[in-house]
Design a protein around this motif. Structure first.
Motif, mmCIF file in Angstrom:
data_model
loop_
_atom_site.group_PDB
_atom_site.id
_atom_site.type_symbol
_atom_site.label_atom_id
_atom_site.label_comp_id
_atom_site.label_asym_id
_atom_site.label_seq_id
_atom_site.Cartn_x
_atom_site.Cartn_y
_atom_site.Cartn_z
ATOM 1 N N MET A 1 0.824 -1.184 0.000
ATOM 2 C CA MET A 1 0.000 0.000 0.000
ATOM 3 C C MET A 1 0.878 1.262 0.000
ATOM 4 O O MET A 1 0.541 2.209 -0.677
ATOM 5 C CB MET A 1 -0.935 0.008 1.200
ATOM 6 C CG MET A 1 -1.654 1.320 1.250
ATOM 7 S SD MET A 1 -3.186 1.546 2.048
ATOM 8 C CE MET A 1 -4.400 0.634 1.350
ATOM 9 N N ALA A 2 1.975 1.248 0.750
ATOM 10 C CA ALA A 2 2.857 2.420 0.793
ATOM 11 C C ALA A 2 3.382 2.757 -0.601
ATOM 12 O O ALA A 2 3.433 3.925 -0.986
ATOM 13 C CB ALA A 2 4.001 2.185 1.767
ATOM 14 N N ASN A 3 3.760 1.732 -1.362
ATOM 15 C CA ASN A 3 4.265 1.970 -2.718
ATOM 16 C C ASN A 3 3.210 2.600 -3.607
ATOM 17 O O ASN A 3 3.515 3.459 -4.434
ATOM 18 C CB ASN A 3 4.768 0.669 -3.340
ATOM 19 C CG ASN A 3 6.057 0.195 -2.720
ATOM 20 O OD1 ASN A 3 6.812 0.981 -2.171
ATOM 21 N ND2 ASN A 3 6.296 -1.099 -2.796
ATOM 22 N N GLN A 4 1.963 2.181 -3.443
ATOM 23 C CA GLN A 4 0.873 2.745 -4.249
ATOM 24 C C GLN A 4 0.633 4.203 -3.886
ATOM 25 O O GLN A 4 0.419 5.046 -4.760
ATOM 26 C CB GLN A 4 -0.422 1.937 -4.060
ATOM 27 C CG GLN A 4 -1.565 2.424 -4.930
ATOM 28 C CD GLN A 4 -1.261 2.316 -6.417
ATOM 29 O OE1 GLN A 4 -0.792 1.281 -6.870
ATOM 30 N NE2 GLN A 4 -1.497 3.371 -7.159
ATOM 31 N N ILE A 5 0.681 4.521 -2.602
ATOM 32 C CA ILE A 5 0.500 5.908 -2.162
ATOM 33 C C ILE A 5 1.609 6.792 -2.716
ATOM 34 O O ILE A 5 1.348 7.870 -3.255
ATOM 35 C CB ILE A 5 0.450 5.984 -0.619
ATOM 36 C CG1 ILE A 5 -0.829 5.300 -0.116
ATOM 37 C CG2 ILE A 5 0.524 7.429 -0.137
ATOM 38 C CD1 ILE A 5 -0.866 5.085 1.382
ATOM 39 N N VAL A 6 2.846 6.335 -2.616
ATOM 40 C CA VAL A 6 3.977 7.103 -3.145
ATOM 41 C C VAL A 6 3.835 7.267 -4.658
ATOM 42 O O VAL A 6 4.048 8.362 -5.201
ATOM 43 C CB VAL A 6 5.320 6.442 -2.774
ATOM 44 C CG1 VAL A 6 6.474 7.081 -3.528
ATOM 45 C CG2 VAL A 6 5.550 6.530 -1.275
ATOM 46 N N SER A 7 3.440 6.225 -5.342
ATOM 47 C CA SER A 7 3.252 6.299 -6.792
ATOM 48 C C SER A 7 2.176 7.324 -7.154
ATOM 49 O O SER A 7 2.366 8.143 -8.057
ATOM 50 C CB SER A 7 2.878 4.922 -7.334
ATOM 51 O OG SER A 7 2.602 4.993 -8.700
ATOM 52 N N ASP A 8 1.053 7.284 -6.454
ATOM 53 C CA ASP A 8 -0.031 8.238 -6.707
ATOM 54 C C ASP A 8 0.419 9.671 -6.441
ATOM 55 O O ASP A 8 0.143 10.577 -7.227
ATOM 56 C CB ASP A 8 -1.251 7.916 -5.846
ATOM 57 C CG ASP A 8 -1.954 6.639 -6.264
ATOM 58 O OD1 ASP A 8 -1.675 6.127 -7.370
ATOM 59 O OD2 ASP A 8 -2.780 6.145 -5.477
ATOM 60 N N LEU A 9 1.115 9.879 -5.329
ATOM 61 C CA LEU A 9 1.594 11.220 -5.006
ATOM 62 C C LEU A 9 2.628 11.704 -6.018
ATOM 63 O O LEU A 9 2.632 12.872 -6.401
ATOM 64 C CB LEU A 9 2.178 11.253 -3.592
ATOM 65 C CG LEU A 9 1.159 11.165 -2.459
ATOM 66 C CD1 LEU A 9 1.869 11.015 -1.119
ATOM 67 C CD2 LEU A 9 0.242 12.382 -2.451
ATOM 68 N N ASN A 10 3.494 10.799 -6.485
ATOM 69 C CA ASN A 10 4.482 11.178 -7.499
ATOM 70 C C ASN A 10 3.820 11.598 -8.802
ATOM 71 O O ASN A 10 4.318 12.476 -9.500
ATOM 72 C CB ASN A 10 5.468 10.045 -7.748
ATOM 73 C CG ASN A 10 6.553 9.981 -6.699
ATOM 74 O OD1 ASN A 10 6.973 10.994 -6.165
ATOM 75 N ND2 ASN A 10 7.005 8.772 -6.397
ATOM 76 N N GLN A 11 2.698 10.979 -9.142
ATOM 77 C CA GLN A 11 1.970 11.378 -10.342
ATOM 78 C C GLN A 11 1.373 12.771 -10.181
ATOM 79 O O GLN A 11 1.353 13.563 -11.115
ATOM 80 C CB GLN A 11 0.873 10.372 -10.661
ATOM 81 C CG GLN A 11 1.402 9.072 -11.190
ATOM 82 C CD GLN A 11 0.306 8.073 -11.484
ATOM 83 O OE1 GLN A 11 -0.874 8.357 -11.361
ATOM 84 N NE2 GLN A 11 0.702 6.869 -11.876
ATOM 85 N N LEU A 12 0.876 13.070 -8.978
ATOM 86 C CA LEU A 12 0.280 14.376 -8.723
ATOM 87 C C LEU A 12 1.326 15.471 -8.540
ATOM 88 O O LEU A 12 1.100 16.619 -8.917
ATOM 89 C CB LEU A 12 -0.600 14.318 -7.464
ATOM 90 C CG LEU A 12 -1.870 13.493 -7.561
ATOM 91 C CD1 LEU A 12 -2.493 13.317 -6.189
ATOM 92 C CD2 LEU A 12 -2.853 14.158 -8.518
ATOM 93 N N TYR A 13 2.463 15.104 -7.950
ATOM 94 C CA TYR A 13 3.484 16.085 -7.581
ATOM 95 C C TYR A 13 4.855 15.617 -8.062
ATOM 96 O O TYR A 13 5.693 15.205 -7.275
ATOM 97 C CB TYR A 13 3.486 16.291 -6.060
ATOM 98 C CG TYR A 13 2.129 16.696 -5.539
ATOM 99 C CD1 TYR A 13 1.679 17.999 -5.678
ATOM 100 C CD2 TYR A 13 1.292 15.753 -4.954
ATOM 101 C CE1 TYR A 13 0.421 18.364 -5.231
ATOM 102 C CE2 TYR A 13 0.032 16.121 -4.496
ATOM 103 C CZ TYR A 13 -0.395 17.425 -4.649
ATOM 104 O OH TYR A 13 -1.636 17.778 -4.212
ATOM 105 N N SER A 14 5.078 15.700 -9.344
ATOM 106 C CA SER A 14 6.319 15.173 -9.922
ATOM 107 C C SER A 14 7.556 15.972 -9.500
ATOM 108 O O SER A 14 8.670 15.467 -9.611
ATOM 109 C CB SER A 14 6.209 15.126 -11.439
ATOM 110 O OG SER A 14 5.943 16.428 -11.949
ATOM 111 N N ASP A 15 7.385 17.192 -9.006
ATOM 112 C CA ASP A 15 8.525 18.002 -8.574
ATOM 113 C C ASP A 15 8.992 17.660 -7.163
ATOM 114 O O ASP A 15 10.023 18.155 -6.721
ATOM 115 C CB ASP A 15 8.179 19.492 -8.622
ATOM 116 C CG ASP A 15 7.967 19.981 -10.049
ATOM 117 O OD1 ASP A 15 8.445 19.303 -10.982
ATOM 118 O OD2 ASP A 15 7.330 21.024 -10.221
ATOM 119 N N TYR A 16 8.226 16.841 -6.443
ATOM 120 C CA TYR A 16 8.564 16.504 -5.062
ATOM 121 C C TYR A 16 9.263 15.144 -5.004
ATOM 122 O O TYR A 16 9.006 14.271 -5.820
ATOM 123 C CB TYR A 16 7.307 16.418 -4.190
ATOM 124 C CG TYR A 16 6.515 17.704 -4.037
ATOM 125 C CD1 TYR A 16 6.993 18.933 -4.463
ATOM 126 C CD2 TYR A 16 5.268 17.671 -3.444
ATOM 127 C CE1 TYR A 16 6.257 20.095 -4.301
ATOM 128 C CE2 TYR A 16 4.522 18.836 -3.280
ATOM 129 C CZ TYR A 16 5.025 20.038 -3.708
ATOM 130 O OH TYR A 16 4.292 21.179 -3.540
#
Length: 58
Positions: A1-16
């Motif tokens: 689940m942690a990997n999915q959350i990080v993946s989703d956030l990376n899609q929304l915030y590619s600069d972070y």
């Protein structure tokens, strides 16, 4: 689940740079950037994305 959350956030915030420290007893989510970070926007958008993703699963 942690990997999915990080993946989703990376899609929304590619600069972070986003990651979880799962070895820490508090399971820390770290968000880093060379620019300012919109904390309120991250939380609000992440919650919407999470709910959207869960609705697509069920």
């Amino acid at each position: 689940m942690a990997n999915q959350i990080v993946s989703d956030l990376n899609q929304l915030y590619s600069d972070y740079q986003i990651n979880f420290d799962l070895e820490d007893c508090d399971k820390v989510l770290r968000i880093e950037s060379n620019n300012s970070i919109d904390i309120l926007g991250v939380g609000c958008n992440a919650e919407k994305q999470y709910k959207k993703s869960n609705n697509n699963i069920n």
